[in-house]
Design a protein around this motif. Structure first.
Motif, PDB file in Angstrom:
ATOM      1  N   VAL A 334      81.772   6.560 -45.030  1.00  0.00           N
ATOM      2  CA  VAL A 334      82.806   6.955 -45.980  1.00  0.00           C
ATOM      3  C   VAL A 334      83.144   5.840 -46.972  1.00  0.00           C
ATOM      4  N   ALA A 337      82.286   6.390 -50.647  1.00  0.00           N
ATOM      5  CA  ALA A 337      83.193   7.116 -51.547  1.00  0.00           C
ATOM      6  C   ALA A 337      84.135   6.157 -52.270  1.00  0.00           C
TER       7      ALA A 337
ATOM      8  N   GLU B 327      90.237   7.184 -46.533  1.00  0.00           N
ATOM      9  CA  GLU B 327      88.886   7.381 -46.009  1.00  0.00           C
ATOM     10  C   GLU B 327      88.849   8.414 -44.898  1.00  0.00           C
ATOM     11  N   ILE B 330      88.673  11.841 -46.428  1.00  0.00           N
ATOM     12  CA  ILE B 330      87.356  12.131 -47.007  1.00  0.00           C
ATOM     13  C   ILE B 330      86.342  12.420 -45.906  1.00  0.00           C
ATOM     14  N   VAL B 334      84.526  16.218 -47.021  1.00  0.00           N
ATOM     15  CA  VAL B 334      83.753  15.357 -47.916  1.00  0.00           C
ATOM     16  C   VAL B 334      83.743  15.885 -49.351  1.00  0.00           C
ATOM     17  N   LEU B 336      86.162  16.318 -51.082  1.00  0.00           N
ATOM     18  CA  LEU B 336      87.150  15.527 -51.828  1.00  0.00           C
ATOM     19  C   LEU B 336      86.476  14.407 -52.628  1.00  0.00           C
ATOM     20  N   ALA B 337      85.452  13.788 -52.024  1.00  0.00           N
ATOM     21  CA  ALA B 337      84.764  12.678 -52.692  1.00  0.00           C
ATOM     22  C   ALA B 337      84.095  13.133 -53.981  1.00  0.00           C
ATOM     23  N   LEU B 461      94.027  12.866 -53.358  1.00  0.00           N
ATOM     24  CA  LEU B 461      93.758  12.633 -51.942  1.00  0.00           C
ATOM     25  C   LEU B 461      95.050  12.750 -51.130  1.00  0.00           C
TER      26      LEU B 461
END
Lengths: 469, 469
Positions: A334, A337, B327, B330, B334, B336-337, B461
């Motif tokens: 991660v 990212a 993190e 995310i 994923v 979101l990234a 986020l």
């Protein structure tokens, strides 16, 4: 002459500030203020101030006022100055002022203008008003307005005026001097007289400073400059502006293909043009389509801005899909990212530096396609040094944060490669556009940023997939 | 006058292109070409071409050439034109040319210049050369150079020249005319004569066009304009430039506090100043510290560019740490990234639109602190409309890609909020700077982008953590 009487610009600026302050005091209670202030005796005071100001200063005040106050002040301006002031305000503000006038008022104002000024104003006026105005003109004036309107606004023909003093080449300077004394006033910026033959063809120019120092008995033909800098009405205004800058011109004759004198270009119009161009460049590079009335309605602003946001959304979506390709990798690691925007961002920054240099070099004629190889060598050299240095800095920071040597090395490699990509594209895109006849400046910043964003994500996440997972 | 004889700028441009082409043909084999070409008979042809060109055109050629060829051409320029050409080239290129001259050559070239020109050149010359040059000047010239050097380069005092024609106010125009005829040549841009008393104090100006139309028997005091636009040597050049634009000036007197005429400001210097300012703005907004010689060495370029890359790295690191906070989120989702850069990017774009508008409004004096509330209302209005529209578009796309209504709603909300943040900051930052006396333009784009990046990541986020996990 008393010190107070002097029109130093600061004093005028003060006067303008004074008017604006009068209008702005107690900004909180606008409507009430307008009632108490404008509708009452202060109105007279304001009107008195406005009469004393130069049209350009009144224009500035109008531009600085929100719509309601702007129109209130506009009503106080004497109608015989309306035309001059309309010429001075920005396009967006002009629109709001004209919308507030009825056809009779517009005609009364525009009727006092010269042909070239009328042509400047015409595109913003209602069609039937323009028709009525044209009917009021004599044949020569009408012809001039038509001719000025026939040129593109970026051509010399649209910037020129018709205030030329013409003389013959076979008379003495004494005769010229006597002829000039018959004028009540010479046109502004008269730094040279235009020497024409019987058919109106330009023979040369007689600079006023030569007229002043030469013997009155000399004949014009002996004293005149026979090869002045001249322009064709179809010459791009940008070229004329460059010539005015290089050769320090104040005025220059505009001559058609047959050699006939058609008009005159003056430095004040060139100055306005240069200012407007640099304004447009600055706005475009921020994603604004055109100059915006700072107090424009919300809807007008939305319309001025949506196009670039749409372009931006598209490029952002592409970058997003590139990231989407590597969702598996991000799921496993991660940290990717968090680090990926850095690679993309620095690449964009460095690509913009390169492309800006090249585009401006092309605009000034310093960069040609033939320079491609040399520029590529230089820019990739710069990019490699920057890539290694900043890549190293970033690698150290990443190691401190995440403790992985492999991740740090991948980050550094991605940074290096993305900056190289930025340099290559920063040189190649404008040069290819130049060779294919496109405008190297158009959207160059958006394009390079899109490439370095998507490219940066792809390089970094791709390398990570290959070496880290 | 034959058509061929005319100095139309296109023809001159052609000539310049011709010289450049001669130099560039077979760009691939540079060294060889220089031997066969420059060292042999073509050299004479090139020299002949150069002599015919205006110093500004020679300067342009020099700027367009890589260093080795530039210096080869520079050797061919006749020494008595060196000074004029040095004045015309850009700072970066000037440096390379001066580095190639020995002290004797520099002194010979600079010795032919006027005091104001010498002052322009002095900062780029070796110290001992400047000292030697000063020793060669007479007392008045030395005093003028000293005075010009004492002003900041953004002040009128540094732009003014000393080419003034002064007259008394108690003589007739006939006498003035006779006086002028004693000159071989009047200074360039002489559009007005300066009327001074016995102590050199400015009494008014006599426009040349008034001199030409008035009766020779009239006395200067009756005809002169007693309240011309004047400048103090300490006036900022930008203010003077605005005044030249507004009042369409060609020249203006520069007067000290005691009312004594000190110099003259001309429109060509103002034009150069305006062009240079807009150039600097454009370069700065692309993260370049200053004008760069397009053929500068790699190391020089690196130095010109590193500062902004460093700033960019810092802001990117902050944004990266914001992502680092989330993190965990995310890892769980994923998508979101992939979506987060869109929220940040569009926010940055829209924030830049707002802040550019406001900064330019402040620069032209149209925006004041008092307008804050009104501008906030407008810009947040624009942002809300854009936020809803583009948020909706994006939400639909995200739904198609990921099939989650909740994710789409969070994305839309984040987009809306980040654009609102961008609008607020875009108005507040420059207005706060204005009130605290800072420069609203400085780094405004970097700052707003940093805020919308970090802010966008945090909002998106954060909302996702609250509502999706």
């Amino acid at each position: 002459m008393s010190e107070l009487n002097r029109k130093s610009p600061e004093r005028l600026q003060d006067r303008v500030e004074q008017v604006l302050q009068l209008l702005h005091q107690g900004d909180s209670d606008k409507e009430e203020l307008l009632e108490t202030f404008l509708q009452q005796q202060n109105q007279a005071e304001l009107q008195r101030l406005l009469v004393e100001l130069h049209p350009a200063d009144v224009a500035h005040i109008l531009e600085s006022l929100p719509l309601d106050e702007r129109l209130a002040v506009w009503q106080l301006v004497r109608f015989d100055r309306d035309g001059e002031i309309l010429l001075e305000v920005s396009d967006a503000v002009r629109e709001t002022l004209i919308a507030d006038m009825d056809n009779q008022e517009i005609i009364a104002a525009a009727n006092l203008l010269d042909a070239d000024e009328l042509a400047d104003l015409a595109p913003d006026l209602p069609r039937d008003v323009v028709r009525d105005l044209m009917d009021l003109l004599d044949a020569q004036q009408r012809e001039r307005v038509r001719s000025a309107l026939s040129y593109d606004e970026d051509q010399v023909g649209a910037l020129m005026d018709f205030d030329m003093v013409t003389i013959r080449d076979d008379v003495t300077l004494e005769v010229v001097s006597r002829y000039l004394r018959r004028f009540d006033m010479l046109p502004d910026h008269t730094d040279k007289l235009f020497v024409v033959d019987n058919d109106g063809r330009l023979q040369g120019v007689l600079p006023v400073k030569k007229l002043l120092v030469s013997s009155p008995d000399a004949v014009v033909a002996e004293v005149m400059a026979a090869d002045p800098v001249i322009f064709d009405p179809q010459t791009p205004a940008s070229e004329a502006a460059q010539a005015f800058e290089r050769y320090d011109l104040v005025t220059a004759p505009v001559v058609d293909e047959g050699g006939v004198l058609r008009g005159r270009l003056t430095v004040d119009d060139v100055l306005d043009y240069i200012r407007q161009e640099s304004e447009t460049d600055a706005l475009n590079s921020a994603g604004l389509r055109e100059e915006e009335d700072i107090f424009a309605s919300v809807w007008k602003s939305v319309r001025n801005r949506w196009a670039w946001l749409a372009v931006n959304l598209c490029t952002a979506l592409i970058a997003s899909r590139v990231i989407g390709l590597f969702e598996g990798a991000i799921e496993q690691l991660v940290a990717l990212a968090a680090l990926m925007p850095i690679v993309a961002g620095i690449g964009g920054n460095s690509g913009n530096q390169t492309i800006t240099m090249i585009v401006r070099g092309i605009a000034t004629g310093q960069v040609q396609v033939a320079h491609g190889r040399r520029l590529l060598r230089k820019e990739t050299g710069v990019a490699m040094i920057n890539g290694v240095c900043w890549g190293l800095v970033l690698a150290v920071i990443a190691f401190i944060l995440y403790g992985s040597v492999a991740l740090s090395v991948v980050l550094m490699a991605a940074m290096f490669l993305n900056m190289l990509l930025a340099a290559l594209m920063g040189v190649i895109i404008p040069l290819v556009r130049l060779r294919t006849g496109g405008d190297p400046a158009l959207g160059s910043s958006v394009l390079i940023t899109a490439i370095t964003d998507s490219g940066g994500f792809f390089i970094f996440l791709g390398l990570a997939t290959l070496f880290l997972l």
